[in-house]
Design a protein around this motif. Structure first.
Motif, mmCIF file in Angstrom:
data_model
loop_
_atom_site.group_PDB
_atom_site.id
_atom_site.type_symbol
_atom_site.label_atom_id
_atom_site.label_comp_id
_atom_site.label_asym_id
_atom_site.label_seq_id
_atom_site.Cartn_x
_atom_site.Cartn_y
_atom_site.Cartn_z
ATOM 1 N N ALA A 22 0.846 -1.191 0.000
ATOM 2 C CA ALA A 22 0.000 0.000 0.000
ATOM 3 C C ALA A 22 0.876 1.233 0.000
ATOM 4 O O ALA A 22 2.042 1.186 0.409
ATOM 5 N N ILE A 23 0.292 2.342 -0.465
ATOM 6 C CA ILE A 23 1.013 3.606 -0.482
ATOM 7 C C ILE A 23 0.072 4.716 -0.062
ATOM 8 O O ILE A 23 -1.096 4.749 -0.464
ATOM 9 N N TYR A 24 0.561 5.612 0.769
ATOM 10 C CA TYR A 24 -0.203 6.757 1.208
ATOM 11 C C TYR A 24 0.209 7.937 0.346
ATOM 12 O O TYR A 24 1.365 8.378 0.399
ATOM 13 N N THR A 25 -0.698 8.440 -0.462
ATOM 14 C CA THR A 25 -0.335 9.488 -1.409
ATOM 15 C C THR A 25 -0.100 10.824 -0.734
ATOM 16 O O THR A 25 0.459 11.719 -1.343
ATOM 17 N N GLY A 26 -0.512 10.924 0.532
ATOM 18 C CA GLY A 26 -0.283 12.175 1.232
ATOM 19 C C GLY A 26 1.179 12.445 1.516
ATOM 20 O O GLY A 26 1.593 13.596 1.619
ATOM 21 N N GLY A 27 1.956 11.380 1.658
ATOM 22 C CA GLY A 27 3.357 11.599 1.970
ATOM 23 C C GLY A 27 4.287 10.621 1.279
ATOM 24 O O GLY A 27 5.506 10.759 1.351
ATOM 25 N N GLY A 28 3.687 9.642 0.614
ATOM 26 C CA GLY A 28 4.493 8.684 -0.123
ATOM 27 C C GLY A 28 4.933 7.479 0.680
ATOM 28 O O GLY A 28 5.686 6.640 0.170
ATOM 29 N N SER A 29 4.450 7.368 1.921
ATOM 30 C CA SER A 29 4.844 6.200 2.718
ATOM 31 C C SER A 29 4.338 4.920 2.061
ATOM 32 O O SER A 29 3.226 4.889 1.540
ATOM 33 N N THR A 30 5.161 3.901 2.117
ATOM 34 C CA THR A 30 4.792 2.618 1.534
ATOM 35 C C THR A 30 4.803 1.532 2.604
ATOM 36 O O THR A 30 5.522 1.630 3.604
ATOM 37 N N TYR A 31 4.010 0.502 2.346
ATOM 38 C CA TYR A 31 3.844 -0.589 3.295
ATOM 39 C C TYR A 31 3.827 -1.893 2.512
ATOM 40 O O TYR A 31 3.240 -1.966 1.439
ATOM 41 N N TYR A 32 4.462 -2.919 3.077
ATOM 42 C CA TYR A 32 4.558 -4.191 2.381
ATOM 43 C C TYR A 32 4.322 -5.353 3.341
ATOM 44 O O TYR A 32 4.715 -5.306 4.503
ATOM 45 N N ALA A 33 3.722 -6.390 2.804
ATOM 46 C CA ALA A 33 3.659 -7.638 3.540
ATOM 47 C C ALA A 33 5.062 -8.232 3.596
ATOM 48 O O ALA A 33 5.861 -8.068 2.671
ATOM 49 N N ASP A 34 5.359 -8.933 4.683
ATOM 50 C CA ASP A 34 6.698 -9.518 4.837
ATOM 51 C C ASP A 34 7.049 -10.438 3.672
ATOM 52 O O ASP A 34 8.208 -10.522 3.266
ATOM 53 N N SER A 35 6.065 -11.111 3.146
ATOM 54 C CA SER A 35 6.303 -12.104 2.091
ATOM 55 C C SER A 35 6.777 -11.479 0.777
ATOM 56 O O SER A 35 7.301 -12.186 -0.080
ATOM 57 N N VAL A 36 6.590 -10.168 0.613
ATOM 58 C CA VAL A 36 6.967 -9.538 -0.657
ATOM 59 C C VAL A 36 8.028 -8.448 -0.496
ATOM 60 O O VAL A 36 8.481 -7.873 -1.495
ATOM 61 N N LYS A 37 8.423 -8.162 0.716
ATOM 62 C CA LYS A 37 9.427 -7.122 0.949
ATOM 63 C C LYS A 37 10.702 -7.431 0.191
ATOM 64 O O LYS A 37 11.193 -8.557 0.204
ATOM 65 N N GLY A 38 11.230 -6.410 -0.468
ATOM 66 C CA GLY A 38 12.449 -6.590 -1.236
ATOM 67 C C GLY A 38 12.217 -7.101 -2.639
ATOM 68 O O GLY A 38 13.145 -7.108 -3.457
ATOM 69 N N ARG A 39 10.990 -7.535 -2.944
ATOM 70 C CA ARG A 39 10.687 -8.048 -4.286
ATOM 71 C C ARG A 39 9.645 -7.206 -5.016
ATOM 72 O O ARG A 39 9.699 -7.059 -6.238
ATOM 73 N N PHE A 40 8.697 -6.656 -4.274
ATOM 74 C CA PHE A 40 7.623 -5.856 -4.866
ATOM 75 C C PHE A 40 7.818 -4.387 -4.528
ATOM 76 O O PHE A 40 8.294 -4.048 -3.440
ATOM 77 N N THR A 41 7.404 -3.523 -5.455
ATOM 78 C CA THR A 41 7.467 -2.089 -5.231
ATOM 79 C C THR A 41 6.163 -1.451 -5.693
ATOM 80 O O THR A 41 5.739 -1.656 -6.841
ATOM 81 N N ILE A 42 5.553 -0.690 -4.797
ATOM 82 C CA ILE A 42 4.317 0.014 -5.135
ATOM 83 C C ILE A 42 4.648 1.479 -5.429
ATOM 84 O O ILE A 42 5.529 2.059 -4.799
ATOM 85 N N SER A 43 3.946 2.032 -6.403
ATOM 86 C CA SER A 43 4.134 3.435 -6.738
ATOM 87 C C SER A 43 2.818 3.985 -7.292
ATOM 88 O O SER A 43 1.890 3.218 -7.554
ATOM 89 N N HIS A 44 2.748 5.291 -7.453
ATOM 90 C CA HIS A 44 1.549 5.875 -8.047
ATOM 91 C C HIS A 44 1.898 7.117 -8.834
ATOM 92 O O HIS A 44 2.923 7.773 -8.574
ATOM 93 N N ASP A 45 1.078 7.420 -9.790
ATOM 94 C CA ASP A 45 1.248 8.589 -10.637
ATOM 95 C C ASP A 45 -0.064 9.366 -10.588
ATOM 96 O O ASP A 45 -1.042 8.974 -11.225
#
Length: 125
Positions: free
Chosen positions: A50-73
């Motif tokens: 997940a990503i908070y567009t208010g500040g850009g903070s991102t959150y990941y499940a442990d199972s995908v950390k280091g492999r997945f990246t969330i972003s938004h435009d």
């Protein structure tokens, strides 16, 4: 409610990559929380990133950390999920979701009120 449409799913071999996109039908008022969830057959839908567009903070499940990246435009009303080093256990239907306001529980599916129809990701060994 905002309509969300996912794309980019497909079939890949283990170790491969995919990039999912989630396009919103209209502007999503900011700040908001954008999340990616997945559901495998017989399992509950789980939060992936997940990503908070208010500040850009991102959150990941442990199972995908280091492999997945969330972003938004914001200009394109689109969220992305870059998935690298995919594993067979990543196989699932992937959904994007959005909620206006805070991102207090970013990987909790019950906090989201706008959902896409999903895109299938299949990873073979």
């Amino acid at each position: 409610q905002v309509q969300l449409v996912e794309s980019g799913g497909g079939s890949v071999q283990a170790g491969g990559s995919l990039r999912l996109a989630c396009a919103a039908s209209e502007y999503i008022f900011s700040p908001n929380c954008l999340g990616w969830f997945r559901q495998a057959p017989g399992k509950e839908r789980e939060g992936v990133a997940a990503i908070y567009t208010g500040g850009g903070s991102t959150y990941y499940a442990d199972s995908v950390k280091g492999r997945f990246t969330i972003s938004h435009d914001n200009a394109k009303n689109t969220a992305y999920l870059q998935m690298n080093n995919l594993k067979p256990e990543d196989t699932a239907m992937y959904y994007c979701a959005a909620v206006i306001g805070s991102c207090a529980y970013p990987l909790d599916r019950t906090r989201y009120n706008n959902w896409g129809q999903g895109t299938q990701v299949t990873v073979s060994s």
